[in-house]
Design an enzyme around this catalytic site. Structure first.
Site, PDB file in Angstrom:
ATOM      1  N   ASP A   1       0.869  -1.201   0.000  1.00  0.00           N
ATOM      2  CA  ASP A   1       0.000   0.000   0.000  1.00  0.00           C
ATOM      3  C   ASP A   1       0.894   1.236   0.000  1.00  0.00           C
ATOM      4  O   ASP A   1       2.099   1.134   0.167  1.00  0.00           O
ATOM      5  CB  ASP A   1      -0.864   0.000   1.274  1.00  0.00           C
TER       6      ASP A   1
ATOM      7  N   ASP B   1       0.778   3.699   2.252  1.00  0.00           N
ATOM      8  CA  ASP B   1       0.592   4.340   3.559  1.00  0.00           C
ATOM      9  C   ASP B   1      -0.386   5.517   3.384  1.00  0.00           C
ATOM     10  O   ASP B   1      -1.068   5.620   2.359  1.00  0.00           O
ATOM     11  CB  ASP B   1       1.926   4.760   4.200  1.00  0.00           C
TER      12      ASP B   1
END
Ligand SMILES: CSC[C@H]1O[C@H](OP(=O)(O)O)[C@H](O)[C@@H]1O
Ligand SMILES: Nc1ncnc2[nH]cnc12
Length: 287
Positions: free
Chosen positions: A208, A210
């Site tokens: 991902d 963040d």
């Protein structure tokens, strides 16, 4: 005993494909039990010891992992190098979810974790200037490219305490510090591996962006899990490549395997049995 390669599996990696199991090892250490049983197995004829960092059922959160027991158990199992496989958030646009990063530096922002085997009366200070074994990292890079995985050859990993994800301000701060990926587990693991004179290198798998990324949804377990499955399949392929090419006669020329030689403060030969007992497997060769 034949030198063995340890594999510490992170989130999503609870077993290894294509291995032949030799034994399951229930190891008790002076620091208690590791996260789970260790699996002794072979991959393409190479002996490996596998340990899922959070346990096979992922029941141990990052701040409760018994890192000392995990690393000590690896030492007792004859491991001389550890491949750490970890899910991470990306702090850089160019590190897309699904990319791998071969980490070379860590910043440790964890707290309250037991982070040394040398807790007195025997004191030691090992160098962490280069926390990753560059020899092992090079072999991992070859394996990642053999498995056709988009891989960044270097990167700095911010180790946060968790288990909550970071705030937007923290995420921005870490980006300004020059950090590339963020996770919750590789410290004190890497420090303890160094104290145990075990080579250590991390394959960080980005799941991902963040929460700093304005166009992406904020990180959640749901979004991570979706990417994680693909990453785990890539990690399995990478390991097959690694053990096809890699030699068991791993010779470290970057000093990980002799880290204690200039680090122990005390004269080990003068120490009592009681003082030596909890670190015996680590200092045995120096006695
Ligand atoms: C399930 S996402 C958060 C979790 O995943 C990473 O763990 P690991 O390094 O064991 O793959 C991260 O550090 C968090 O602990
Ligand atoms: N964004 C993130 N922060 C901390 N640990 C993670 N593991 C995977 N993604 C993460």
């Amino acid at each position: 005993m034949q030198a063995r390669t340890g594999i510490i599996g992170g989130s999503g990696l609870y077993d290894i494909q294509g291995i032949e199991v030799i034994d399951t090892l229930e190891i008790e250490t002076p620091y208690g039990k590791p996260s789970d049983q260790l699996l002794l197995a072979t991959i393409n004829g190479h002996e490996v010891v596998f340990l899922p960092r959070h346990g096979r059922d992922h029941s141990t959160p990052p701040h409760k992992i018994n890192y000392r027991a995990n690393i000590y158990a690896m030492k007792l199992a004859g491991v001389n190098r550890i491949i750490s496989i970890s899910a991470v958030g990306s702090l850089r646009q160019e590190i897309e979810p699904g990319h791998f990063v071969l980490v070379d530096q860590f910043v440790d922002r964890t707290h309250g974790r037991e982070n040394t085997f040398f807790d007195g009366p025997i004191v030691a200070h090992v160098s962490m200037a280069d926390p990753v074994c560059s020899c092992l990292k090079k072999e991992l890079l070859t394996a990642c490219s053999g498995a056709s995985i988009t891989t960044h050859a270097s990167g700095s990993y911010l180790v946060m305490q968790g288990p909550q994800f970071s705030s937007r301000a923290e995420s921005e701060l870490y980006r300004n510090w020059g950090m590339d990926v963020i996770g919750m587990t590789n410290m004190p693991e890497a420090k303890l591996a160094r104290e145990a004179e075990i080579c250590y290198a991390t394959v960080a798998m980005s799941t991902d962006y963040d929460c700093w990324h304005e166009e992406e949804e904020d990180v959640s377990v749901q979004s991570i899990v979706a990417v994680m499955h693909g990453n785990v399949a890539k990690a399995q392929a990478m390991l097959q490549c690694f053990f096809k090419d890699s030699s068991d006669k791993h010779v470290c020329s970057c000093g990980c395997s002799t880290a204690l030689e200039n680090g122990v403060f005390a004269d080990l030969k003068k120490q009592s049995d009681d003082a030596l007992r909890p670190i015996h497997a680590l200092v045995e060769r120096l006695l």
